[in-house]
Design an enzyme around this catalytic site. Structure first.
Site, mmCIF file in Angstrom:
data_model
loop_
_atom_site.group_PDB
_atom_site.id
_atom_site.type_symbol
_atom_site.label_atom_id
_atom_site.label_comp_id
_atom_site.label_asym_id
_atom_site.label_seq_id
_atom_site.Cartn_x
_atom_site.Cartn_y
_atom_site.Cartn_z
ATOM 1 N N GLU A 38 -13.837 -2.395 19.356
ATOM 2 C CA GLU A 38 -13.555 -0.984 19.652
ATOM 3 C C GLU A 38 -12.964 -0.289 18.428
ATOM 4 O O GLU A 38 -11.787 -0.456 18.113
ATOM 5 C CB GLU A 38 -12.597 -0.869 20.845
ATOM 6 C CG GLU A 38 -13.144 -1.431 22.142
ATOM 7 C CD GLU A 38 -14.335 -0.643 22.666
ATOM 8 O OE1 GLU A 38 -14.419 0.578 22.407
ATOM 9 O OE2 GLU A 38 -15.191 -1.252 23.327
ATOM 10 N N GLU A 79 -6.718 4.127 26.042
ATOM 11 C CA GLU A 79 -7.925 3.696 25.303
ATOM 12 C C GLU A 79 -8.432 2.360 25.838
ATOM 13 O O GLU A 79 -9.651 2.163 25.989
ATOM 14 C CB GLU A 79 -7.621 3.584 23.812
ATOM 15 C CG GLU A 79 -8.818 3.204 22.982
ATOM 16 C CD GLU A 79 -9.934 4.236 23.033
ATOM 17 O OE1 GLU A 79 -11.090 3.842 23.302
ATOM 18 O OE2 GLU A 79 -9.664 5.422 22.813
#
Length: 133
Positions: A38, A79
């Site tokens: 990510e 996130e």
């Protein structure tokens, strides 16, 4: 009598200390996966490190330091949740679908709101330092 129990995942069967150690292992695996896959997580983690150092050096009370750091940790938390939503959506299907798009867009919007909150928090706490008020 009919068994009314809901099916339980094999991952939920642990109890006590074994469950705690397993949970720590799963969390570490999650951090490693987020770090490797990510880009946004890596970028935000970099910001958290810089913000933490800056907050600790600022001449503000401890509670404000905690708030300055905490809002960016909140960004990381959101996130990670957004990445989890994206992984589940992709696991279900890689086909384009308006519901899949909505799920991913909602997660992205949550991250953006957290970033706005972090920016506003820093602005409100730092404003008096730079304006003398």
């Amino acid at each position: 009598m009919i068994n009314q129990e809901q099916p339980v995942s094999e991952f939920k069967s642990k109890s006590g200390l074994k469950r705690i150690f397993s949970a720590v292992g799963y969390s570490i695996a999650g951090f490693k996966t987020a770090w490797k896959g990510e880009h946004a997580f890596r970028q935000e983690l970099f910001v958290v490190v810089i913000a933490t150092i800056a907050a600790l050096l600022l001449p503000v009370p401890a509670l404000q330091k905690l708030l300055l750091i905490g809002v960016f940790v909140l960004v990381l938390i959101i996130e990670l949740l957004n990445s989890a939503i994206e992984a589940v959506v992709d696991r279900v299907s890689l086909e384009r679908n308006p519901l899949s798009k909505n799920a991913k867009d909602f997660g992205s919007a949550a991250v953006m709101l957290a970033l706005f909150l972090a920016g506003a928090t820093w602005l409100v706490i730092l404003w008096p330092l730079f304006t003398g008020g």
